[in-house]
Design a protein around this motif. Structure first.
Motif, PDB file in Angstrom:
ATOM      1  N   VAL A  39     -27.203  26.417  33.044  1.00 29.83           N
ATOM      2  CA  VAL A  39     -27.958  25.439  33.498  1.00 29.83           C
ATOM      3  C   VAL A  39     -27.072  24.340  34.284  1.00 29.83           C
ATOM      4  CG1 VAL A  39     -29.945  23.907  33.216  1.00 29.83           C
ATOM      5  CG2 VAL A  39     -29.655  25.829  31.733  1.00 29.83           C
ATOM      6  N   LEU A  40     -26.921  24.535  35.400  1.00 29.96           N
ATOM      7  CA  LEU A  40     -25.933  23.658  36.149  1.00 29.96           C
ATOM      8  C   LEU A  40     -26.613  22.561  36.930  1.00 29.96           C
ATOM      9  CD1 LEU A  40     -23.402  26.474  37.273  1.00 29.96           C
ATOM     10  CD2 LEU A  40     -23.078  24.914  35.677  1.00 29.96           C
ATOM     11  N   LEU A  41     -27.320  21.841  36.183  1.00 31.98           N
ATOM     12  CA  LEU A  41     -27.936  20.471  36.705  1.00 31.98           C
ATOM     13  C   LEU A  41     -27.391  19.320  36.098  1.00 31.98           C
ATOM     14  CD1 LEU A  41     -31.741  21.750  35.950  1.00 31.98           C
ATOM     15  CD2 LEU A  41     -30.389  21.787  38.258  1.00 31.98           C
ATOM     16  N   VAL A  42     -26.912  18.653  37.079  1.00 31.97           N
ATOM     17  CA  VAL A  42     -25.968  17.343  36.844  1.00 31.97           C
ATOM     18  C   VAL A  42     -27.084  16.462  35.796  1.00 31.97           C
ATOM     19  CG1 VAL A  42     -25.007  15.291  37.724  1.00 31.97           C
ATOM     20  CG2 VAL A  42     -24.357  17.341  38.680  1.00 31.97           C
ATOM     21  N   ASP A  43     -28.143  16.286  36.344  1.00 31.61           N
ATOM     22  CA  ASP A  43     -29.040  15.381  35.593  1.00 31.61           C
ATOM     23  C   ASP A  43     -29.174  15.874  33.935  1.00 31.61           C
ATOM     24  OD1 ASP A  43     -29.456  13.962  37.629  1.00 31.61           O
ATOM     25  OD2 ASP A  43     -31.228  14.686  38.143  1.00 31.61           O
ATOM     26  N   GLU A  44     -29.094  17.063  33.677  1.00 27.86           N
ATOM     27  CA  GLU A  44     -29.301  17.349  32.499  1.00 27.86           C
ATOM     28  C   GLU A  44     -27.812  17.846  31.677  1.00 27.86           C
ATOM     29  OE1 GLU A  44     -31.774  20.626  31.914  1.00 27.86           O
ATOM     30  OE2 GLU A  44     -33.366  20.135  33.444  1.00 27.86           O
ATOM     31  N   ALA A  45     -26.711  17.681  32.346  1.00 26.30           N
ATOM     32  CA  ALA A  45     -25.568  17.838  31.779  1.00 26.30           C
ATOM     33  C   ALA A  45     -25.168  16.609  30.803  1.00 26.30           C
ATOM     34  CB  ALA A  45     -24.469  17.715  32.681  1.00 26.30           C
ATOM     35  N   LEU A  46     -24.365  16.896  29.639  1.00 28.72           N
ATOM     36  CA  LEU A  46     -23.745  15.808  28.941  1.00 28.72           C
ATOM     37  C   LEU A  46     -22.437  15.580  29.279  1.00 28.72           C
ATOM     38  CD1 LEU A  46     -24.991  17.344  25.556  1.00 28.72           C
ATOM     39  CD2 LEU A  46     -26.274  15.828  26.728  1.00 28.72           C
ATOM     40  N   VAL A  47     -22.035  14.501  29.082  1.00 26.15           N
ATOM     41  CA  VAL A  47     -20.418  14.175  29.314  1.00 26.15           C
ATOM     42  C   VAL A  47     -19.734  13.853  28.086  1.00 26.15           C
ATOM     43  CG1 VAL A  47     -19.123  12.357  30.202  1.00 26.15           C
ATOM     44  CG2 VAL A  47     -21.384  12.757  31.069  1.00 26.15           C
ATOM     45  N   ALA A  48     -18.735  15.038  28.043  1.00 24.71           N
ATOM     46  CA  ALA A  48     -17.881  15.032  26.933  1.00 24.71           C
ATOM     47  C   ALA A  48     -16.994  13.741  26.950  1.00 24.71           C
ATOM     48  CB  ALA A  48     -17.026  16.265  26.967  1.00 24.71           C
ATOM     49  N   SER A  49     -16.494  13.394  25.510  1.00 23.59           N
ATOM     50  CA  SER A  49     -15.721  12.269  25.416  1.00 23.59           C
ATOM     51  C   SER A  49     -14.309  12.659  25.809  1.00 23.59           C
ATOM     52  CB  SER A  49     -15.828  11.501  24.348  1.00 23.59           C
ATOM     53  OG  SER A  49     -15.387  12.505  23.210  1.00 23.59           O
ATOM     54  N   ASP A  50     -13.290  11.953  25.882  1.00 27.57           N
ATOM     55  CA  ASP A  50     -12.088  12.123  26.237  1.00 27.57           C
ATOM     56  C   ASP A  50     -11.377  12.924  25.113  1.00 27.57           C
ATOM     57  OD1 ASP A  50     -11.121   9.401  28.248  1.00 27.57           O
ATOM     58  OD2 ASP A  50     -12.121  11.352  28.657  1.00 27.57           O
ATOM     59  N   ALA A  51     -12.027  12.342  23.904  1.00 32.66           N
ATOM     60  CA  ALA A  51     -11.260  13.086  22.692  1.00 32.66           C
ATOM     61  C   ALA A  51     -11.651  14.673  22.547  1.00 32.66           C
ATOM     62  CB  ALA A  51     -11.683  12.358  21.452  1.00 32.66           C
ATOM     63  N   ASP A  52     -12.913  14.813  22.796  1.00 36.54           N
ATOM     64  CA  ASP A  52     -13.311  16.144  22.817  1.00 36.54           C
ATOM     65  C   ASP A  52     -12.671  17.011  23.903  1.00 36.54           C
ATOM     66  OD1 ASP A  52     -15.383  15.548  20.990  1.00 36.54           O
ATOM     67  OD2 ASP A  52     -16.972  15.322  22.680  1.00 36.54           O
ATOM     68  N   LEU A  53     -12.398  16.596  24.894  1.00 33.19           N
ATOM     69  CA  LEU A  53     -11.569  17.311  25.825  1.00 33.19           C
ATOM     70  C   LEU A  53     -10.423  17.432  25.746  1.00 33.19           C
ATOM     71  CD1 LEU A  53     -12.722  15.584  29.264  1.00 33.19           C
ATOM     72  CD2 LEU A  53     -13.572  17.857  28.287  1.00 33.19           C
ATOM     73  N   GLU A  54      -9.684  16.574  24.907  1.00 32.78           N
ATOM     74  CA  GLU A  54      -8.397  16.869  24.274  1.00 32.78           C
ATOM     75  C   GLU A  54      -8.185  17.807  23.340  1.00 32.78           C
ATOM     76  OE1 GLU A  54      -6.670  13.127  23.573  1.00 32.78           O
ATOM     77  OE2 GLU A  54      -6.649  12.508  25.593  1.00 32.78           O
ATOM     78  N   GLU A  55      -9.279  17.761  22.225  1.00 31.80           N
ATOM     79  CA  GLU A  55      -9.206  18.730  21.204  1.00 31.80           C
ATOM     80  C   GLU A  55      -9.335  20.309  21.833  1.00 31.80           C
ATOM     81  OE1 GLU A  55     -12.665  18.274  18.488  1.00 31.80           O
ATOM     82  OE2 GLU A  55     -11.852  16.282  17.870  1.00 31.80           O
ATOM     83  N   LYS A  56      -9.956  20.361  22.801  1.00 23.03           N
ATOM     84  CA  LYS A  56     -10.273  21.834  23.138  1.00 23.03           C
ATOM     85  C   LYS A  56      -9.171  22.296  24.234  1.00 23.03           C
ATOM     86  CE  LYS A  56     -15.272  21.556  22.577  1.00 23.03           C
ATOM     87  NZ  LYS A  56     -16.459  22.142  23.083  1.00 23.03           N
ATOM     88  N   ALA A  57      -8.211  21.559  24.685  1.00 24.57           N
ATOM     89  CA  ALA A  57      -7.047  21.741  25.603  1.00 24.57           C
ATOM     90  C   ALA A  57      -6.050  22.557  24.800  1.00 24.57           C
ATOM     91  CB  ALA A  57      -6.795  20.500  26.394  1.00 24.57           C
TER      92      ALA A  57
END
Length: 65
Positions: free
Chosen positions: A47-65
């Protein structure tokens, strides 16, 4: 349910500052590695709708990298 690898190659984040999408099969989400938006996957369909997307925090992005 996993996504077809061919589909993953074709989909892209629809936001202006988009990047490559990373699939999380357990969470059934796609995360943009550039802007951090998280898109849900419903029954194998992103579901690639910008209005329905959540924004991950920077900490979440670093954890998954």
């Amino acid at each position: 349910m996993s996504l077809d690898p061919l589909l993953l190659e074709m989909v892209a984040c629809p936001a202006e500052d988009h990047g490559q999408l990373r699939y999380d099969e357990q969470a059934q989400t796609l995360t943009c590695e550039s802007c951090g938006r998280v898109y849900r996957v419903d029954d194998g369909l992103p579901v690639l709708l910008v209005d329905e997307a959540l924004v991950a925090s920077d900490a979440d992005l670093e954890e998954k990298a």
